[in-house]
Design an enzyme around this catalytic site. Sequence first.
Site, PDB file in Angstrom:
ATOM      1  N   HIS A 114       0.845  -1.192   0.000  1.00  0.00           N
ATOM      2  CA  HIS A 114       0.000   0.000   0.000  1.00  0.00           C
ATOM      3  C   HIS A 114       0.884   1.247   0.000  1.00  0.00           C
ATOM      4  CE1 HIS A 114      -3.565  -2.436   0.583  1.00  0.00           C
ATOM      5  NE2 HIS A 114      -2.881  -3.122   1.481  1.00  0.00           N
ATOM      6  N   GLY A 141       9.389 -21.621  10.662  1.00  0.00           N
ATOM      7  CA  GLY A 141       8.143 -21.020  11.124  1.00  0.00           C
ATOM      8  C   GLY A 141       8.185 -19.502  11.119  1.00  0.00           C
ATOM      9  N   THR A 164      12.969  -9.350   2.397  1.00  0.00           N
ATOM     10  CA  THR A 164      12.646  -8.098   1.721  1.00  0.00           C
ATOM     11  C   THR A 164      13.336  -7.963   0.376  1.00  0.00           C
ATOM     12  OG1 THR A 164      14.462  -6.919   2.791  1.00  0.00           O
ATOM     13  CG2 THR A 164      12.332  -6.918   3.932  1.00  0.00           C
ATOM     14  N   LYS A 165      14.361  -8.813   0.132  1.00  0.00           N
ATOM     15  CA  LYS A 165      15.143  -8.755  -1.105  1.00  0.00           C
ATOM     16  C   LYS A 165      15.332 -10.153  -1.655  1.00  0.00           C
ATOM     17  CE  LYS A 165      17.629  -4.635   0.268  1.00  0.00           C
ATOM     18  NZ  LYS A 165      18.891  -4.033   0.635  1.00  0.00           N
TER      19      LYS A 165
END
Length: 187
Positions: A114, A141, A164-165
């Site tokens: 978003h 997990g 994230t990458k």
Amino acid sequence: MTSELDKLKAGDWYCFADEKVAARKARAAKLCQEFNAIPATEPERQTKKMQEILGSYGEHLSVQANFNCDYGKNIHVGHDFLSNYNLTILDMAPVQIGNNVMIGPNCGIYTVNHPMIPSGRRKYLARAKPVVIGNDVWFGGSVTVLPGVTIGNNVVIAAGAVVTKDVSDNTLVAGVPAKPIRKLSQD
């Protein structure tokens, strides 16, 4: 005029409150609710319902309840896919998962993001980017994979990591954000 679904498919900002976008999510929510209501003692019924949810799948599909997704038809899994409890895949963009993948409990794979500015969020905007997961991958997990990430082959994501990458082949990653820890053997 470009539809919100066309914007979504093109990777542009789209309105997730749009009627057709919302209908996809409602269909997925209904199917996931049906899947999650099937007793664990009936794995054949669970598998059949999961096959109805997914876009494509290989041989040996095992998904434990609870499972939730945004669309379902954008999820494509290879052979020997195993997911433990409480997997969430927000698949407004495609999620491609290779062969021999195991996903631990409480994991999330997200293709949707978003805006960082309040005015965009007030307009119910979102943007989706595909996620690709290679072959022979294991998530511990509570792993989280963010939009647009590609994970290579023979990768282990340590428990609790936030990816994230992109992750290259033959790598163990861990942490928040996930960082390479060491190379892995291909044996």
